[in-house]
Enzyme design. Structure first.
Site, PDB file in Angstrom:
ATOM      1  N   LYS A  15      -9.879  14.375   8.255  1.00 21.90           N
ATOM      2  CA  LYS A  15      -9.004  14.589   9.348  1.00 21.90           C
ATOM      3  C   LYS A  15      -8.455  15.694   8.188  1.00 21.90           C
ATOM      4  O   LYS A  15      -8.269  14.787   6.697  1.00 21.90           O
ATOM      5  CB  LYS A  15      -8.143  13.581   9.867  1.00 21.90           C
ATOM      6  CG  LYS A  15      -7.480  12.228   8.566  1.00 21.90           C
ATOM      7  CD  LYS A  15      -5.670  12.794   7.977  1.00 21.90           C
ATOM      8  CE  LYS A  15      -6.040  12.237   7.009  1.00 21.90           C
ATOM      9  NZ  LYS A  15      -4.643  12.993   5.690  1.00 21.90           N
ATOM     10  N   ASP A 148      -4.954   5.375   8.790  1.00 24.03           N
ATOM     11  CA  ASP A 148      -5.449   6.739  10.282  1.00 24.03           C
ATOM     12  C   ASP A 148      -6.782   6.686  10.065  1.00 24.03           C
ATOM     13  O   ASP A 148      -7.473   7.312  10.799  1.00 24.03           O
ATOM     14  CB  ASP A 148      -5.460   8.295   9.315  1.00 24.03           C
ATOM     15  CG  ASP A 148      -5.096   8.023   7.015  1.00 24.03           C
ATOM     16  OD1 ASP A 148      -6.372   6.590   7.179  1.00 24.03           O
ATOM     17  OD2 ASP A 148      -5.448   8.288   6.223  1.00 24.03           O
TER      18      ASP A 148
HETATM   19  O1  C5P Z   1      -2.988   2.486   4.813  1.00 21.66           O
HETATM   20  P1  C5P Z   1      -3.442   2.856   4.192  1.00 21.66           P
HETATM   21  O2  C5P Z   1      -4.330   1.996   3.360  1.00 21.66           O
HETATM   22  O3  C5P Z   1      -3.933   4.011   4.409  1.00 21.66           O
HETATM   23  O4  C5P Z   1      -2.567   3.142   3.405  1.00 21.66           O
HETATM   24  C1  C5P Z   1      -3.174   3.343   1.474  1.00 21.66           C
HETATM   25  C2  C5P Z   1      -1.671   3.225   1.097  1.00 21.66           C
HETATM   26  O5  C5P Z   1      -1.131   4.854   1.053  1.00 21.66           O
HETATM   27  C3  C5P Z   1      -0.416   2.269   1.325  1.00 21.66           C
HETATM   28  O6  C5P Z   1      -0.714   1.165   0.767  1.00 21.66           O
HETATM   29  C4  C5P Z   1       0.810   2.879   0.876  1.00 21.66           C
HETATM   30  O7  C5P Z   1       0.878   3.002  -0.345  1.00 21.66           O
HETATM   31  C5  C5P Z   1       0.885   4.431   1.331  1.00 21.66           C
HETATM   32  N1  C5P Z   1       1.479   4.850   2.523  1.00 21.66           N
HETATM   33  C6  C5P Z   1       2.484   5.066   2.991  1.00 21.66           C
HETATM   34  N2  C5P Z   1       2.832   4.945   3.481  1.00 21.66           N
HETATM   35  C7  C5P Z   1       1.774   5.338   5.344  1.00 21.66           C
HETATM   36  C8  C5P Z   1       0.729   5.478   4.759  1.00 21.66           C
HETATM   37  C9  C5P Z   1      -0.147   5.440   3.332  1.00 21.66           C
HETATM   38  O8  C5P Z   1       3.166   4.435   1.485  1.00 21.66           O
HETATM   39  N3  C5P Z   1       2.335   5.596   6.326  1.00 21.66           N
END
Ligand code: C5P
Length: 309
Positions: A15, A148
């Site tokens: 993506k 995502d």
């Molecule tokens: O959701 P995901 O595990 O992909 O996110 C990885 C990291 O990216 C989270 O632990 C956080 O530190 C950061 N993140 C965030 N806000 C979001 C998505 C991700 O702070 N909306």
């Protein structure tokens, strides 16, 4: 009754974010997002099969043009966690699987490679185990795996709100050609969000909003209309951690890219071309500068089962 397949392969796309609007950190530590996702034609393939009698779960990761040495092959791998989560949800216990990930999406590149593998694993295991889980339930499981992951199931071009996990398809009349530059190394997504917070320490980021102009440009569907509206609120944070990315963006712009920016949390950078031939030329200019790149169309569908031969 149909015979369950012996193995299932799902192809899942990378993506990009055409707009990545980032707000302040929420009380759960995630940041409020208003983003426009697009799935592009760079794919990982995830294959699952039932493990042999008496064998434990195994994961093999193979890279095609990408370094996979940092991809975990234990329970830290998001695709394996996806399999466990689906099995728990379906009340299957912990059925051992043999999983193989064929990676073409840069690792830790800001293109959701790990997330798309998790989306692929959900769909592959759902098919292998003959569950037929409804798509809204799969989306709910996907959201528990990562912000995502739900988008990676859907693909196309879509709005992402909440922390990115609430996905709504948007009208996109275009088909675009992207050049994805691979500057080497990775960037940790939490580290980039941390840098974003430091940059906004004195003045909190406002609540993010999706650009109406961007949505209108997508409905018209020309690369020329889309290019000036590409925007990434994480770019200054990624540049703070990897200042040389600024030079890479400048090289792409000087080479005639219609639009140039960091992809997601970086370090991969994106260049919008006017057509496939233009994209190949841009990629050639980057190669002459010693920078590897991929040429990919978008939008493309989300994770899909590859029909058995
Ligand atoms: O959701 P995901 O595990 O992909 O996110 C990885 C990291 O990216 C989270 O632990 C956080 O530190 C950061 N993140 C965030 N806000 C979001 C998505 C991700 O702070 N909306």
């Amino acid at each position: 009754m149909s015979v369950p397949p012996a193995a299932v392969t799902v192809r899942a796309p990378a993506k990009i974010n055409l707009q990545l609007g980032v707000g302040p950190a929420r009380s759960d530590g995630f940041h409020a997002l208003a983003t426009v996702y697009q799935a592009i034609g760079v794919y990982d393939d995830v294959t699952v099969a039932r493990a042999l009698e008496g064998e434990a779960t195994t994961l093999t990761v193979v890279g095609e043009g990408v370094d996979v040495s940092d991809v975990p092959t234990d329970s830290g791998n998001l695709a394996l966690r996806a399999a466990v989560l689906l099995a728990e949800h379906a009340g299957l216990g912990d059925p051992p699987v043999a999983m193989r990930i064929h990676k073409r999406i840069p690792v830790a590149g800001g293109m959701a490679g790990g997330s798309t593998d998790a989306a692929a694993a959900l769909l592959a295991c759902d098919t292998l185990w003959g569950l037929g889980t409804p798509s809204d339930v799969l989306a709910g499981l996907a959201a528990r795996l990562g912000s995502d992951v739900p988008f990676c199931l859907v693909g196309g071009t879509a709005l992402g709100t909440g922390r990115g996990e609430v996905v709504t398809p948007v009208e996109d009349a275009g088909s675009y050609w992207w050049v994805v530059a691979l500057p080497g190394g990775g960037l940790s997504t939490p580290a980039v969000y941390g840098a974003f917070d430091r940059l906004h320490a004195g003045s909190p980021a406002p609540a993010p909003e999706v650009s109406e102009a961007l949505l209108a440009a997508l409905a018209r569907g020309t690369a020329e209309g889309l290019a000036p509206l590409l925007a990434n609120d994480l770019q200054p944070a990624a540049l703070a951690l990897r200042p040389e990315l600024g030079d890479l963006i400048a090289i792409g712009r000087a080479a005639g890219a219609l639009g140039s920016m960091v992809s997601g949390s970086g370090p991969t950078c994106l260049f919008l071309a006017s057509d496939e031939e233009h994209a190949s030329r841009l990629s050639g200019v980057l190669a002459a500068e010693g920078i590897a790149s991929l040429v990919a169309p978008g939008p493309v569908p989300g994770a899909r089962v590859v029909p058995a031969l």
